[in-house]
Every structure is written in structure tokens, then in C-alpha cells.
Design an enzyme around this catalytic site. Structure first.
Site, short mmCIF file in Angstrom:
data_model
loop_
_atom_site.label_atom_id
_atom_site.label_comp_id
_atom_site.label_asym_id
_atom_site.label_seq_id
_atom_site.Cartn_x
_atom_site.Cartn_y
_atom_site.Cartn_z
N VAL A 103 0.82 -1.21 0.00
CA VAL A 103 0.00 0.00 0.00
C VAL A 103 0.86 1.26 0.00
CG1 VAL A 103 -0.23 0.22 2.51
CG2 VAL A 103 -2.09 0.99 1.02
N ALA A 258 5.34 -5.19 7.18
CA ALA A 258 4.01 -5.34 6.58
C ALA A 258 3.99 -4.65 5.23
CB ALA A 258 2.94 -4.75 7.49
N ASP A 259 3.19 -5.21 4.35
CA ASP A 259 2.94 -4.56 3.06
C ASP A 259 1.58 -3.87 3.04
OD1 ASP A 259 5.07 -5.40 0.73
OD2 ASP A 259 5.04 -6.79 2.41
N ARG A 260 0.67 -4.34 3.87
CA ARG A 260 -0.60 -3.64 4.05
C ARG A 260 -1.25 -4.12 5.33
NH1 ARG A 260 -4.82 -1.94 -0.57
NH2 ARG A 260 -2.88 -2.13 -1.75
N ALA A 268 -1.04 -8.10 5.80
CA ALA A 268 -0.41 -8.80 4.67
C ALA A 268 1.09 -8.57 4.74
CB ALA A 268 -0.96 -8.29 3.35
#
Length: 386
Positions: A103, A258-260, A268
Site C-alpha cells: 500500500v 508489513a505490506d498492508r 499482509a
């Protein structure tokens, strides 16, 4: 303490990235001259890590516009504010398509879109608008290091107090991490690996443990290199050894990036994070997510709304590495090879790049604003950390 590695190198308008596909055996700096090159570097994972790819995207826009301002004659898109918007908006949309799960990339492109629109609404001329966009793009990258150091301290201090609250000393802490979340994944210092670095600097760390993180091996290639460079005591484990590690060693926490992060705390992150969280819950080990505010997506209610990128199946079938015993190529670098480890022509290969860890398995979510823990209703309220 030794100097950290870096993912992006800047000199005026020159943008270079370290080719992470060749690490740890070869250090190759790639010059990024165009928007297309930035998009390709992100998509092919020459650069990776949610904060780092957002920084590169923003810097590539700044570079592109800076080059345009110096061009003689000036390009047509600088002839009017409307022409500039018509030129820049598709560029931002294009960069956003490079990797869908992280994100931060979307946050960077949306921020530049807002800067563009605000400048247009204020009646600025096209060259002034371009200058605002150039500065904002550079700021997106520059802000990352300060954020990372802040969240590392918040998370590290929280863990020390958590251990003390359970009767421990708060010293000699052993922390497991997944994937790579250090300077190579950010603009500097790192998120979860930043927490480990902070504990080391504060003389609170016993040992860092990290998974290899197949199939791209960000742990064994990149985290290993960073920890070795920083001279932080560390141990690598194969992904399938997490349960054994928890059974036979005193691990005080798991810290991941974290990526989102969804509004309810579902997170995620790199594939294998969910497995580790399940095992951590089984062994009552705190599971900490460390990520900047830009990773929190309040528009997504829970993990079911997070798009999951699937990588090409071939990437799960091959590994890249240096030949062993070592030999040198004609440039004096360690010779490398890509080797297929599976039979050719497999009918089915499942290769998601990320998985989603449910909020119920997460002990704390840390951003640069502080630490969020679950309330009496066993739910996260992230309003205090965004």
C-alpha cells in the site's frame, strides 16, 4: 557499529538502486533514468520492500520533472497546467501498477496526485507545479529514515517492558524476523529489522534469528547480509524450522514488517508470515508488526479486501546463487548461476508473494506514532497510531 547498507543512492538528479537480485555476492548499482526503468525495477524485484519501492517511485517522478525543467526547448507538457496534469497523472497510475499489494506505493502516488491537484487549484503555473512535485517526491523518500527510527524505538521499548512484565529482565532478548525489513527494504534503518537494530544498539538484544524466506530467499540473501554488515549476532533458520526453534530456544518475540495493514489489524506480509504467527501463538510468543503509517489502509476493513500478488510460477522453481566452490567471472565477481530445483513442466505451482496474518494472532502493531494493542474486546483500534 558498522555502517548499514542502503537500497537507493542519490546525487542531484541521479538515482541509483542496488540490484537486490544479485546480492549478497555481487554489489551492482543500477542507474534509473526513466519512469519505465523505475517501474521495471519494482516489478522485477531489483528493488523490493514496501517503503523502498514507494521511495523509488516518488524519486523517479521528481527526476523526470527535474529533467523536463532543464530541457531546452521545454517539453510540451510544461506549456500549461492542464497539459502537465494530463502528462503526470498517467505516470502515477502506471507506477502504481508495478506491485499491487504494497500500500505504500499507492500512498506515495496518491500523495503526489494531491500535490498536483492542490497546486492546480491554487492557480500555480506549470513550472511551479513541477517544482512542488519534485520537492514532494524527494520528501517522501527523505521522511522514511526518521519514521523507521521512531517505530523501532517504540517497538523495542514495548518489548522490553512486555518481557519485564512477565518477570524477565528485559535483557538478552532473542527476536525472530521474517523476510527482509532493514535498510535494503526502506530508505534506511528499517522497520522490523530496525527494531532488532535498536535493541542491539541499546544492549538489549541477545540474538537475532531470521528465516530464509523462500522462494526469493530475502532472509538468507538480504537479512543475512545486513546483520553481518551491522555485526549483530544472528542465526539463520530454514522456514520449516520455526516450530523447532520455538520448542528448543527461548525466543522473546517475532517482529515482522508489513505490506498492508487493514483497519481491523489483519496484516499482509511476505509469504510464510502467517505460518510463523500461528506457531508463535501456540508458544505464547509476542508477535509484533512494525510498519509506517502509510502501510495502514483504513479503507480496507479486513484482510479479505487486501489484493494478493502472485508471482510467476517459475520463480518457485529456480534459485540464484554463487557457484560453489567459488570461481570468478571475467569481471572478477563471484560467478553466479540460476538453477532449476524442480522437474520441468509441473502442472500446478502455487506462488503467492504474500499471506495475511489475522489480527487475533498479532500482539502489537507499531508505527512511528506508537504502539497499538488489543483492547478488552480483543480488537485493535489503530486510531492512536495513524
Amino acid at each position: 557499529m558498522a555502517d548499514a547498507l542502503t537500497s537507493i543512492r542519490l546525487s542531484d538528479d541521479k538515482v541509483e538502486i542496488i540490484n537486490q537480485l544479485l546480492l549478497p555476492h555481487i554489489t551492482e548499482w543500477l542507474t534509473i533514468d526513466t519512469i519505465e526503468q523505475a517501474h521495471d525495477a519494482i516489478k522485477t524485484m531489483k528493488i523490493r520492500g514496501a517503503p523502498a519501492i514507494a521511495s523509488l517511485a516518488a524519486l523517479s517522478v521528481s527526476q523526470h520533472l527535474s529533467q523536463a525543467l532543464r530541457a531546452r526547448p521545454p517539453p510540451e507538457f510544461l506549456s500549461s497546467p492542464e497539459s502537465l496534469k494530463a502528462h503526470v497523472s498517467p505516470i502515477l497510475d502506471f507506477l502504481f501498477t508495478a506491485r499491487p499489494t504494497a500500500v505504500n506505493l499507492g500512498a506515495a502516488t496518491r500523495r503526489l496526485t494531491r500535490t498536483l491537484q492542490t497546486s492546480l487549484d491554487a492557480g500555480k503555473d506549470p513550472r511551479a507545479i513541477a517544482e512542488y512535485l519534485i520537492e514532494d517526491g524527494r520528501q517522501i523518500a527523505a521522511e522514511d529514515v526518521g519514521r523507521n527510527k521512531a517505530m523501532a524505538k517504540w517497538g523495542g521499548d514495548w518489548l522490553v517492558e512486555e518481557v519485564k512484565g512477565k518477570g524477565g529482565s528485559g535483557d538478552g532478548l532473542n527476536v525472530l524476523t521474517v523476510c527482509n525489513t532493514g535498510s535494503l527494504a526502506t530508505s534506511g534503518y528499517g522497520t522490523a529489522l530496525g527494531l532488532i537494530t535498536y535493541l542491539h544498539e541499546a544492549s538489549k538484544l541477545g540474538r537475532a534469528y531470521y528465516t530464509q524466506t523462500a522462494p526469493y530467499h530475502q532472509g538468507s540473501r538480504l537479512t543475512a547480509l545486513e546483520l553481518k554488515t551491522l555485526q549483530i549476532p544472528s542465526t539463520m533458520i530454514v522456514d520449516t524450522m520455526v516450530g523447532s526453534l520455538f520448542q528448543h530456544h527461548n525466543i522473546h518475540a517475532v517482529a515482522v514488517g508489513a505490506d498492508r495493514i487493514a483497519r481491523n489489524g489483519d496484516t499482509a506480509n511476505k509469504i510464510g508470515t502467517y505460518n510463523t504467527a500461528v506457531l508463535a501463538a501456540r508458544h505464547n510468543i509476542p508477535f509484533i508488526v512494525v510498519a509506517p503509517i502509510t502501510t495502514v489502509d483504513l479503507d480496507v476493513a479486513d484482510g479479505s479486501g487486501i489484493p494478493i500478488e502472485h508471482r510467476p510460477p517459475l520463480e518457485a522453481c529456480v534459485v540464484r546463487g554463487a557457484l560453489y566452490p567459488p570461481s570468478l567471472d571475467t569481471q572478477g565477481n563471484k560467478a553466479q548461476a540460476v538453477v532449476m530445483i524442480t522437474p520441468e513442466g509441473l502442472d500446478g505451482i502455487y506462488n503467492p508473494s504474500f499471506d495475511v496474518t489475522p489480527a487475533e494472532l498479532i500482539s502489537a502493531i507499531v508505527t512511528e506514532k506508537g504502539v497499538a494493542v488489543k483492547g478488552s474486546d480483543s480488537r485493535f483500534d489503530l486510531s492512536s497510531v495513524v
